[in-house]
Design an enzyme around this catalytic site. Structure first.
Site, short mmCIF file in Angstrom:
data_model
loop_
_atom_site.label_atom_id
_atom_site.label_comp_id
_atom_site.label_asym_id
_atom_site.label_seq_id
_atom_site.Cartn_x
_atom_site.Cartn_y
_atom_site.Cartn_z
N CYS A 2 -7.02 -36.52 20.72
CA CYS A 2 -7.99 -36.74 20.31
C CYS A 2 -8.96 -37.84 20.45
CB CYS A 2 -7.86 -36.41 18.98
SG CYS A 2 -7.37 -34.82 18.27
N ARG A 32 -9.45 -38.42 25.92
CA ARG A 32 -8.20 -38.51 25.42
C ARG A 32 -8.14 -36.32 24.73
NH1 ARG A 32 -7.07 -42.81 23.28
NH2 ARG A 32 -5.43 -41.77 21.26
N TRP A 79 -8.62 -32.76 21.19
CA TRP A 79 -7.42 -31.98 22.09
C TRP A 79 -6.41 -31.14 20.67
CZ3 TRP A 79 -1.78 -32.02 22.30
CH2 TRP A 79 -1.32 -31.52 23.59
N ASN A 105 -6.74 -38.28 14.29
CA ASN A 105 -6.00 -38.37 15.81
C ASN A 105 -4.45 -39.02 14.94
OD1 ASN A 105 -5.09 -38.20 18.12
ND2 ASN A 105 -5.84 -40.32 18.47
N GLY A 106 -3.77 -37.15 15.65
CA GLY A 106 -2.84 -37.52 15.24
C GLY A 106 -1.97 -35.80 14.18
N GLU A 483 4.98 -37.38 42.28
CA GLU A 483 3.40 -37.44 42.13
C GLU A 483 2.43 -36.87 42.92
OE1 GLU A 483 2.01 -39.25 39.81
OE2 GLU A 483 0.44 -39.32 39.93
N LYS A 487 -0.16 -34.34 40.73
CA LYS A 487 -1.83 -34.59 40.68
C LYS A 487 -2.48 -32.96 41.07
CE LYS A 487 -2.43 -38.01 39.37
NZ LYS A 487 -0.92 -38.53 38.85
N GLU A 490 -2.12 -30.60 38.46
CA GLU A 490 -2.83 -30.98 36.48
C GLU A 490 -4.34 -31.13 36.78
OE1 GLU A 490 -2.24 -34.69 35.32
OE2 GLU A 490 -2.26 -35.80 37.03
N HIS A 506 18.73 -25.39 50.54
CA HIS A 506 18.93 -25.22 49.51
C HIS A 506 18.63 -24.04 48.80
CE1 HIS A 506 22.48 -26.79 51.18
NE2 HIS A 506 21.81 -28.11 51.47
N LYS A 606 -5.59 -38.03 28.24
CA LYS A 606 -5.16 -38.49 28.45
C LYS A 606 -4.27 -39.55 27.30
CE LYS A 606 -5.88 -42.10 32.42
NZ LYS A 606 -5.28 -41.62 33.20
#
Length: 611
Positions: A2, A32, A79, A105-106, A483, A487, A490, A506, A606
């Site tokens: 948030c 965010r 969020w 936020n939290g 990485e 990318k 996501e 394998h 983020k």
């Protein structure tokens, strides 16, 4: 996550409606969270709230934030954690009388028991969120005759959990209260206008004079005043004021369609700035700390974890140090194995990632020394660490990390080289040669962008029709592949999995069929011949093979590859900084080809500040 912003200003000081200013600040915080948004403005004896489900542009077009005027206001982009995205669960939340408004936020961990107590006292709740209890708690204390600041502090004393709050109380029209515990919060000091926000870019257009709040601090802002205290004791704010070198242009798109593309192109500059900002004294202290260590742990989340794996590879394979990398949220596995004499390298671009911060505190309590690698000066993890190495990537707004990853790799590679020459594992000539190569990275990286972007964009049309992909590498190419796969999944929502190339036979190869995309990272190292064998295995199954190949090996690989992305032949220890860029571009253009917004991937945000 948030994003929160509070603004209080002298009349006519902003020269435009405060609702429009809040909306613009929120747009710089939208990375965010973006499932809902809202603003609140203090009017004469009440607080006007406009909020709803959707992104800022969508909700603003319905509710016209830009048309709301006043001198004190706040805004929130969400969020969801408690309660699904909806109009009712959007922030700000108000008390029963509509004269107290809260953004948060939290997570408040004891909200259910507090909510039950408040309902018994007659309070009526309108949302499913944990945040709303704060407005009702303050209302309760105001009804008991508390002054607003005392009511705010009394409410805070009831809360457990992680939080950053901004609170408006109608009877004090020129003041906003704030509090921080774990979740980030920054004060912006302007001329006749003050700000409080989750992150500096929110108000960078108006001021670069900041105070980064610390856990347990609370207070208020007025147009010409900032007041902070902790445990009832006022804080001397003069010694906490910092000037930030970031500019408003650094936090804007500057003509690019998305922040992510801009930030990919900014990487030569970001690495140049990081190299220019290297403090030899800080590095020397960190080198000595590591040399005195029994064991080294590297912790991080998401992309920072992958940077840690690259650092781990260098410290282990090149220098023979006892190094282990772990995902921050899994720190408990190693907790009893860490003691005084061990060192933890904590990587976090924001310096506020809660999983990493919690792990740092736990390892520090066990006696470990902490080294922070972060992009934000004076953020929580650097503050709580024994040593700090800063990257200089500037603000990163796109949710998918790009330039912060390559600057983290740059710092970790330099650190490994300095340890190498200090221990005699590298000769002085080897060290100088590798450092010379690092100095050339910005130019090499710019050439790679110029040379590969068009080809990658064309390739993205093919990738956009796929449902899965493998990313394969060996050695230091494994975390690089991880990485690259992260990318793609996501932001393009394509299942992408990274494997050591030697492990692919394998199990993973069972899924490979005609035209199945496989991305190989082939470096100029001892693994090149083995990689040739792995490419041939995939070719035999008619896979669609994309290869990042050093120019010296192109002749050897070209006929086996469907797409060849020619890379410079450089020292394998430095190569990950260069090689990741075409993979970032591939993810970006594939997401765009599939009609997605790369800056706002679904379900992601983020700076993750909830466990």
């Amino acid at each position: 996550m948030c994003g929160i912003i509070g603004i209080t200003s002298l009349p006519n000081n902003l020269r435009e409606p405060i609702g429009k200013v809040v909306r613009r600040c929120l747009e710089r915080l939208e990375y965010r969270g973006y499932d809902s948004v809202g603003i609140a403005v203090i009017k004469n004896n009440y607080i006007e709230v406009r909020k709803g489900k959707g992104k800022i542009s969508e909700v603003n077009s319905r509710l016209n934030f830009d048309g709301v005027d006043g001198t004190t206001a706040m805004g929130h982009t969400r969020w969801a954690t408690h309660g699904k995205p909806s109009d009712d669960n959007s922030h700000p939340h108000t008390d029963c009388s509509g004269t107290v408004a809260v953004i948060h936020n939290g997570i408040i961990s004891n909200f259910l028991e507090l909510k039950e107590e408040l309902i018994k006292k007659g309070h009526v709740f309108k949302s499913e969120t944990d945040t709303e209890i704060v407005a009702h708690l303050i209302e309760e204390y105001l009804k008991l005759g508390y002054r607003p600041f005392d009511a705010f502090k009394a409410a805070l004393s009831k809360l457990r959990g992680a939080y950053a709050f901004v609170v408006a109380i109608a009877q004090e029209p020129n003041r906003l209260y704030f509090a921080r515990n774990t979740s980030p919060l920054v004060i912006g000091i302007g001329n006749g206008t003050n700000f409080v926000a989750s992150d500096i870019p929110a108000f960078l257009e108006y001021t670069n004079t900041v105070i980064v709040l610390r856990d347990g601090e609370y207070g208020y802002i007025e147009p010409g005043k900032v007041y902070i205290e902790r445990n009832g004791v006022p804080i001397n704010i003069e010694e906490r004021i910092r000037l930030i070198s970031w500019t408003p242009e650094m936090a804007s798109k500057e003509g690019y369609p998305h922040f992510m593309l801009k930030e990919i192109h900014e990487q030569p500059l970001a690495i140049n700035s990081t190299l220019a900002g290297i403090e030899e004294g800080a590095f020397n202290k960190v080198v000595n700390a590591i040399l005195d260590s029994r064991k080294i742990l590297i912790i991080g989340a998401g992309t920072s974890y992958h940077a840690g794996l690259v650092g781990d590879y260098l410290l282990t394979s090149m220098l023979g140090l006892d190094t282990h990398t772990l995902i921050s949220s899994e720190y408990r596995k190693y907790l009893n194995a860490v003691n005084d004499g061990d060192t933890v390298i904590a990587i976090s671009q924001s310096g506020e990632t809660i999983d990493t911060l919690v792990a740092v505190r736990a390892f520090k309590e066990r006696g470990a020394k902490i080294i922070a690698i972060s992009n934000v000066i004076d953020s929580a993890i650097p503050r709580e660490s024994n040593y700090v190495l800063y990257t200089r990537a500037g603000p990163e707004i796109g949710v998918a990390a790009t330039k912060t990853f390559t600057t983290q790799l740059t710092v970790l590679t330099i650190l490994a080289l300095k340890i190498g020459v200090a221990t005699g594992k590298l000769t002085t000539n080897e060290y100088r040669s590798a450092m010379d190569m690092i100095g050339k990275i910005p130019g090499l990286l710019q050439n790679v962008i110029t040379k590969t972007e068009g080809k990658v964009k064309a390739l993205s049309e093919h990738m956009s029709k796929k449902q899965s992909a493998y990313y394969l590498g060996r050695g230091i190419g494994v975390p690089l592949s991880m990485e690259g796969a992260l990318k793609l999944k996501e932001i393009a929502y394509i299942h992408a999995e990274a494997y050591p190339a030697g492990e692919s036979k394998h199990g993973p190869i069972a899924l490979v069929e005609e035209n199945y995309p496989v991305v190989f990272s082939i470096l100029d190292d001892d693994n090149a011949d083995a990689m040739l064998g792995n490419v041939m295995e995939m070719k035999a199954r008619d896979a669609y093979i994309i290869g990042l190949v050093p120019d010296k090996y192109v002749g050897k690989f070209r006929e086996l590859l469907n797409v060849t992305l020619e890379m410079p032949s450089i020292d394998y220890r430095v190569a990950p900084v260069i090689y990741i860029v075409p993979m970032q571009l591939l993810a970006y253009y594939t997401a765009v080809a599939r009609g997605y917004d790369p800056d706002k991937p679904r379900n992601l945000a983020k700076t993750v500040t909830v466990e």
